[in-house]
Write a protein that holds these residues in place. Structure first.
Motif, PDB file in Angstrom:
ATOM      1  N   ALA A  91       1.040  -0.750  -0.313  1.00 22.74           N
ATOM      2  CA  ALA A  91       0.001  -0.031  -0.307  1.00 22.74           C
ATOM      3  C   ALA A  91       0.738   1.398   0.203  1.00 22.74           C
ATOM      4  CB  ALA A  91      -0.654   0.012   1.444  1.00 22.74           C
ATOM      5  N   GLY A  92       2.029   0.702   0.135  1.00 21.40           N
ATOM      6  CA  GLY A  92       3.116   2.033   0.241  1.00 21.40           C
ATOM      7  C   GLY A  92       2.744   3.191   1.188  1.00 21.40           C
ATOM      8  N   LEU A 141      -9.056   5.120   8.659  1.00 21.40           N
ATOM      9  CA  LEU A 141      -9.186   4.053   9.379  1.00 21.40           C
ATOM     10  C   LEU A 141      -9.699   4.170  10.827  1.00 21.40           C
ATOM     11  CD1 LEU A 141      -6.102   1.380   8.303  1.00 21.40           C
ATOM     12  CD2 LEU A 141      -8.996   1.407   8.149  1.00 21.40           C
ATOM     13  N   GLY A 142     -10.122   5.548  11.372  1.00 23.48           N
ATOM     14  CA  GLY A 142      -9.601   6.357  12.694  1.00 23.48           C
ATOM     15  C   GLY A 142      -8.575   5.807  13.609  1.00 23.48           C
ATOM     16  N   CYS A 168      -2.913  -1.512  13.579  1.00 27.44           N
ATOM     17  CA  CYS A 168      -3.539  -2.426  13.030  1.00 27.44           C
ATOM     18  C   CYS A 168      -3.912  -3.061  13.651  1.00 27.44           C
ATOM     19  CB  CYS A 168      -3.080  -2.573  10.890  1.00 27.44           C
ATOM     20  SG  CYS A 168      -3.818  -1.091  10.389  1.00 27.44           S
ATOM     21  N   ARG A 169      -2.988  -4.105  14.412  1.00 28.69           N
ATOM     22  CA  ARG A 169      -3.112  -5.595  14.983  1.00 28.69           C
ATOM     23  C   ARG A 169      -4.513  -5.050  16.096  1.00 28.69           C
ATOM     24  NH1 ARG A 169      -0.336  -9.241  13.195  1.00 28.69           N
ATOM     25  NH2 ARG A 169      -0.620 -10.547  15.155  1.00 28.69           N
ATOM     26  N   MET A 170      -4.037  -3.866  17.446  1.00 27.04           N
ATOM     27  CA  MET A 170      -4.130  -3.376  18.728  1.00 27.04           C
ATOM     28  C   MET A 170      -5.435  -3.290  17.790  1.00 27.04           C
ATOM     29  SD  MET A 170      -3.767  -0.436  21.035  1.00 27.04           S
ATOM     30  CE  MET A 170      -1.529  -0.252  20.833  1.00 27.04           C
ATOM     31  N   GLU A 184     -11.635  -3.490   5.959  1.00 27.20           N
ATOM     32  CA  GLU A 184     -11.580  -2.112   6.166  1.00 27.20           C
ATOM     33  C   GLU A 184      -9.925  -1.546   5.588  1.00 27.20           C
ATOM     34  OE1 GLU A 184     -12.560  -1.576  10.620  1.00 27.20           O
ATOM     35  OE2 GLU A 184     -11.598  -3.157  10.295  1.00 27.20           O
ATOM     36  N   PHE A 185      -8.927  -1.958   5.760  1.00 33.30           N
ATOM     37  CA  PHE A 185      -7.913  -1.962   5.185  1.00 33.30           C
ATOM     38  C   PHE A 185      -7.637  -1.278   3.349  1.00 33.30           C
ATOM     39  CE2 PHE A 185      -3.326  -2.211   3.529  1.00 33.30           C
ATOM     40  CZ  PHE A 185      -2.349  -1.530   4.737  1.00 33.30           C
ATOM     41  N   ALA A 186      -8.945  -2.636   2.682  1.00 29.05           N
ATOM     42  CA  ALA A 186      -8.565  -2.305   1.296  1.00 29.05           C
ATOM     43  C   ALA A 186      -9.161  -1.599   1.444  1.00 29.05           C
ATOM     44  CB  ALA A 186      -9.034  -3.776   0.983  1.00 29.05           C
TER      45      ALA A 186
END
Length: 181
Positions: free
Chosen positions: A126-127, A145-146, A159-161, A168-170
Motif C-alpha cells: 500500500a506504500g 481507518l480512525g 492495525c493489529r491492536m 477495512e484496510f482495502a
C-alpha cells in the motif's frame, strides 16, 4: 452523558471535552504519568470504562502507549494534527466541539492478544512503508481507518491492536488510491 471516563492530558483538554459533550475526565498532568494516575485509570476502566483521548503528538502517543500497556481494553479517540492545531500549538484543547464529538463517535478499542489479518507486506504494497510518500500516505490511511498518524511500525501495531480487517484496510486504501489518482 458519556458512560466512560475520558483520559486527557490537562485542564484545557477537560474544558474542551466539556464544551463538546457531557463527560467526566481524568487528567494525566502531561506526559509524566505516574502510578497514582494509572491506579485511577484502572479503577475507572473496571467501573465505567475508559476512553483515551490524548494529543496527536509525540507526548500524547507516549501517554496512550503507557495506558494501553497497563490498562487493557481501553477505547481510543483520535484527532488528526490538523484538527487539533491552532497557532502552531497541537492539542485536544484546540479542537472544535463538533470535531471532538466526531472523534468520540468513532472510537477504537484495543485488545489484549490482538489479532489482525493485516501483514507487514500489506503496508509495503500500500506504500505505507518503504515508499517516498509513506508518511503522507500513513497520515491519510490513519484518518480513514480512525487510528491516527504514526510511524510504520506503530501503524502495523495499531492495525493489529484495533483489529483492522483486511476489508477495512482495502476500502481505506482504495479511497486513498482514488484520491491520489
Amino acid at each position: 452523558m458519556i458512560k466512560e471516563i475520558i483520559v486527557v492530558e490537562g485542564k484545557d483538554d477537560t474544558t474542551a471535552i466539556k464544551r463538546a459533550v457531557e463527560a467526566e475526565t481524568i487528567e494525566t498532568g502531561g506526559s509524566a504519568i505516574n502510578k497514582d494516575i494509572i491506579k485511577r485509570i484502572k479503577l475507572a476502566q473496571q467501573r465505567r470504562g475508559v476512553i483515551v483521548f490524548t494529543d496527536p503528538d509525540h507526548a500524547g502517543e507516549r501517554i496512550r502507549k503507557i495506558i494501553s500497556a497497563q490498562v487493557p481494553g481501553c477505547k481510543h479517540a483520535f484527532l488528526t494534527q490538523e484538527e487539533a492545531t491552532s497557532k502552531g500549538d497541537i492539542g485536544v484543547e484546540n479542537a472544535a466541539p463538533e470535531t471532538i464529538r466526531k472523534a468520540l463517535a468513532n472510537l477504537r478499542t484495543d485488545y489484549v492478544a490482538a489479532q489482525s489479518d493485516i501483514a507487514m507486506e500489506d503496508l509495503i504494497a500500500a506504500g505505507l512503508i518503504v515508499h517516498p510518500q509513506a508518511a503522507a500516505r500513513r497520515m491519510e490511511m490513519g484518518k480513514r481507518l480512525g487510528i491516527g498518524y504514526c510511524n510504520g511500525k506503530q501503524f502495523y501495531n495499531r492495525c493489529r491492536m484495533f483489529r483492522i480487517t483486511r476489508e477495512e484496510f482495502a476500502a481505506a486504501w482504495q479511497q486513498l488510491e482514488n484520491k491520489e489518482g
